[in-house]
Design a protein around this motif. Structure first.
Motif, PDB file in Angstrom:
ATOM      1  N   GLN A 271       0.815  -1.186   0.023  1.00  0.00           N
ATOM      2  CA  GLN A 271      -0.108   0.000  -0.072  1.00  0.00           C
ATOM      3  C   GLN A 271       0.930   1.235   0.011  1.00  0.00           C
ATOM      4  OE1 GLN A 271      -3.206   0.694  -0.313  1.00  0.00           O
ATOM      5  NE2 GLN A 271      -3.156   2.796   0.189  1.00  0.00           N
ATOM      6  N   LEU A 272       1.970   1.419   0.692  1.00  0.00           N
ATOM      7  CA  LEU A 272       2.954   2.443   0.703  1.00  0.00           C
ATOM      8  C   LEU A 272       3.465   2.728  -0.520  1.00  0.00           C
ATOM      9  CD1 LEU A 272       4.436   1.761   4.304  1.00  0.00           C
ATOM     10  CD2 LEU A 272       2.756   3.668   3.824  1.00  0.00           C
ATOM     11  N   PHE A 273       3.837   1.335  -1.287  1.00  0.00           N
ATOM     12  CA  PHE A 273       4.609   1.896  -2.325  1.00  0.00           C
ATOM     13  C   PHE A 273       3.779   1.995  -3.368  1.00  0.00           C
ATOM     14  CE2 PHE A 273       5.767  -0.033  -6.631  1.00  0.00           C
ATOM     15  CZ  PHE A 273       7.179   0.061  -6.669  1.00  0.00           C
ATOM     16  N   LYS A 274       2.567   1.507  -3.466  1.00  0.00           N
ATOM     17  CA  LYS A 274       1.355   2.215  -4.463  1.00  0.00           C
ATOM     18  C   LYS A 274       1.276   3.641  -4.328  1.00  0.00           C
ATOM     19  CE  LYS A 274      -1.162  -2.215  -5.355  1.00  0.00           C
ATOM     20  NZ  LYS A 274      -2.589  -2.698  -5.187  1.00  0.00           N
ATOM     21  N   HIS A 275       1.025   4.200  -3.082  1.00  0.00           N
ATOM     22  CA  HIS A 275       0.921   5.367  -2.646  1.00  0.00           C
ATOM     23  C   HIS A 275       2.090   6.310  -3.265  1.00  0.00           C
ATOM     24  CE1 HIS A 275      -1.093   8.810  -0.920  1.00  0.00           C
ATOM     25  NE2 HIS A 275       0.185   9.384  -0.497  1.00  0.00           N
ATOM     26  N   PHE A 276       3.299   5.903  -2.890  1.00  0.00           N
ATOM     27  CA  PHE A 276       4.484   6.700  -3.280  1.00  0.00           C
ATOM     28  C   PHE A 276       4.736   6.753  -4.839  1.00  0.00           C
ATOM     29  CE2 PHE A 276       6.175   5.396   1.117  1.00  0.00           C
ATOM     30  CZ  PHE A 276       5.216   6.309   1.890  1.00  0.00           C
ATOM     31  N   GLU A 277       4.498   5.577  -5.506  1.00  0.00           N
ATOM     32  CA  GLU A 277       4.685   5.662  -6.768  1.00  0.00           C
ATOM     33  C   GLU A 277       3.461   6.548  -7.647  1.00  0.00           C
ATOM     34  OE1 GLU A 277       5.221   1.902  -9.994  1.00  0.00           O
ATOM     35  OE2 GLU A 277       3.443   1.986  -8.873  1.00  0.00           O
ATOM     36  N   LYS A 278       2.178   6.646  -7.009  1.00  0.00           N
ATOM     37  CA  LYS A 278       1.283   7.602  -7.724  1.00  0.00           C
ATOM     38  C   LYS A 278       1.679   9.002  -7.479  1.00  0.00           C
ATOM     39  CE  LYS A 278      -2.332   8.285  -5.239  1.00  0.00           C
ATOM     40  NZ  LYS A 278      -3.764   8.366  -4.856  1.00  0.00           N
ATOM     41  N   THR A 279       2.274   9.362  -6.303  1.00  0.00           N
ATOM     42  CA  THR A 279       2.809  10.798  -5.974  1.00  0.00           C
ATOM     43  C   THR A 279       3.987  11.104  -6.917  1.00  0.00           C
ATOM     44  OG1 THR A 279       3.729  10.090  -3.839  1.00  0.00           O
ATOM     45  CG2 THR A 279       1.640  10.739  -3.659  1.00  0.00           C
ATOM     46  N   ARG A 280       4.896   9.990  -6.953  1.00  0.00           N
ATOM     47  CA  ARG A 280       6.069  10.291  -7.783  1.00  0.00           C
ATOM     48  C   ARG A 280       5.683  10.675  -9.075  1.00  0.00           C
ATOM     49  NH1 ARG A 280      10.997   6.175  -8.747  1.00  0.00           N
ATOM     50  NH2 ARG A 280       9.294   5.035  -9.775  1.00  0.00           N
ATOM     51  N   ASP A 281       5.004  10.034  -9.737  1.00  0.00           N
ATOM     52  CA  ASP A 281       4.199  10.119 -11.027  1.00  0.00           C
ATOM     53  C   ASP A 281       3.530  11.736 -11.133  1.00  0.00           C
ATOM     54  OD1 ASP A 281       3.452   9.229 -13.794  1.00  0.00           O
ATOM     55  OD2 ASP A 281       1.446   9.789 -13.071  1.00  0.00           O
ATOM     56  N   ILE A 282       2.947  12.099 -10.316  1.00  0.00           N
ATOM     57  CA  ILE A 282       2.403  13.790 -10.160  1.00  0.00           C
ATOM     58  C   ILE A 282       3.503  14.546 -10.472  1.00  0.00           C
ATOM     59  CG2 ILE A 282       1.354  15.317  -8.853  1.00  0.00           C
ATOM     60  CD1 ILE A 282      -0.708  12.900  -7.626  1.00  0.00           C
ATOM     61  N   ARG A 283       4.616  14.337  -9.561  1.00  0.00           N
ATOM     62  CA  ARG A 283       5.762  15.165  -9.405  1.00  0.00           C
ATOM     63  C   ARG A 283       6.454  15.186 -10.977  1.00  0.00           C
ATOM     64  NH1 ARG A 283       8.701  19.674  -8.399  1.00  0.00           N
ATOM     65  NH2 ARG A 283      10.843  19.330  -8.401  1.00  0.00           N
ATOM     66  N   ARG A 284       6.500  14.021 -11.725  1.00  0.00           N
ATOM     67  CA  ARG A 284       7.099  13.816 -12.951  1.00  0.00           C
ATOM     68  C   ARG A 284       6.095  14.854 -13.953  1.00  0.00           C
ATOM     69  NH1 ARG A 284       8.005   7.404 -12.923  1.00  0.00           N
ATOM     70  NH2 ARG A 284      10.005   7.343 -11.917  1.00  0.00           N
TER      71      ARG A 284
END
Length: 304
Positions: A271-284
């Motif tokens: 769950q943590l990985f999925k959330h951080f992956e999503k937010t990293r995509d927003i930064r990109r």
């Protein structure tokens, strides 16, 4: 550049107001620039810096000749200022502001309007943590967004104001005031609220950590402290005048934070990985859109 307004009046000599004066002069957007501020000290400094052709502390005396009046003051000061200057404005002139809350500004100004002037609410999304006449610079608005919220009756005046902001180097977007306030609550107001809160929490922990919070501050925390250095008067006004949108975003944030808290408590790495992956995509996506410049605040005299 082409002169957009023959005479402009900028009310408020802080970061936003002084940057507007500098930018308008450098880019030749106004034939004559007047400035006003309630502080005699600020007016004296504006004169020393040579930012305007005329500087007066008596704002009303400058209104009669202005084709464009920009209220570069905090949200809480808009209503009394508008009440004082609107009777003195000349027919056909345009009134605008730079506040980061639009609904409250519209509610305050609309009842005061005359039928022969135009009101175009505005918000330049630009700023630094610094304030005052010396903090301004002509490129503050370059490649930054400016949001305008005109109604149908002020559409033609909004086109001229759009040219003015584009002349300063801004990209201009149009949207309803209510939508603006929700968008800014999510992208600016609540992030500032979180920064104020986190820095306050860290200060409270100083005795527990033997003063090592400040000593070993990492880059992320330093960014929060920079944001938390924003002017307290301005941000008090923002949160009080954009209550509904801010509270809506805060409630959603609390729900999301609770979900992450549960994931940490139960060791849910997926769950943590999925959330951080999503937010990293927003930064990109932000970087790809060319919007990765930090925006700590909008200055003490404008919000925007």
């Amino acid at each position: 550049m082409t002169v957009i307004y023959q005479n402009i009046l900028i009310i408020g000599g802080g970061l936003i107001g002084s940057s507007l004066a500098r930018g308008a002069r450098v880019r030749g957007l106004a034939g004559h620039i007047a400035m006003s501020d309630k502080s005699a000290e600020v007016c004296a400094r504006l004169k020393d810096l040579g930012l305007a052709d005329r500087v007066e502390s008596n704002t009303v005396s400058l209104c009669a000749d202005a084709d464009l009046i920009i209220m570069a003051v905090p949200t809480g000061a808009i209503a009394p200022l508008a009440a004082a200057i609107i009777p003195a404005m000349k027919a056909g002139a345009t009134l605008t502001d730079v506040c980061s809350v639009k609904g409250a500004v519209v509610d305050a100004v609309t009842p005061l309007l005359r039928g022969d002037i135009h009101f175009v609410p505005g918000h330049p999304i630009a700023g630094t943590e610094n304030s005052g006449p010396d903090a301004g610079f002509s490129e503050l608005f370059h490649e930054r967004w400016c949001i305008l919220c005109p109604d149908d009756e002020s559409a033609s005046a909004a086109l001229n104001l759009q040219k003015f902001w584009e002349g300063l180097g801004s990209q201009v977007a149009f949207m309803p005031a209510a939508r603006h306030d929700v968008v800014l609550a999510a992208t600016s107001h609540v992030p500032h609220l979180l920064a104020f809160t986190l820095v306050g929490t860290a200060v409270d922990m100083e005795t527990v950590t033997n003063n090592e919070v400040v000593k070993f501050s990492a880059g992320g925390f330093r960014d929060f402290t920079r944001i938390a250095a924003s002017d307290p008067v301005m941000w008090r006004d923002v949160f009080l005048t954009n209550q509904d949108a801010v509270l809506e975003v805060v409630d959603r944030f609390i729900e999301d934070l609770s979900a992450l808290k549960r994931a940490i408590r139960w060791g849910d790495g997926e769950q943590l990985f999925k959330h951080f992956e999503k937010t990293r995509d927003i930064r990109r996506r932000i970087i790809d859109a060319g919007q990765d410049t930090a925006e700590p605040n909008f200055g003490r005299d404008g919000e925007g």
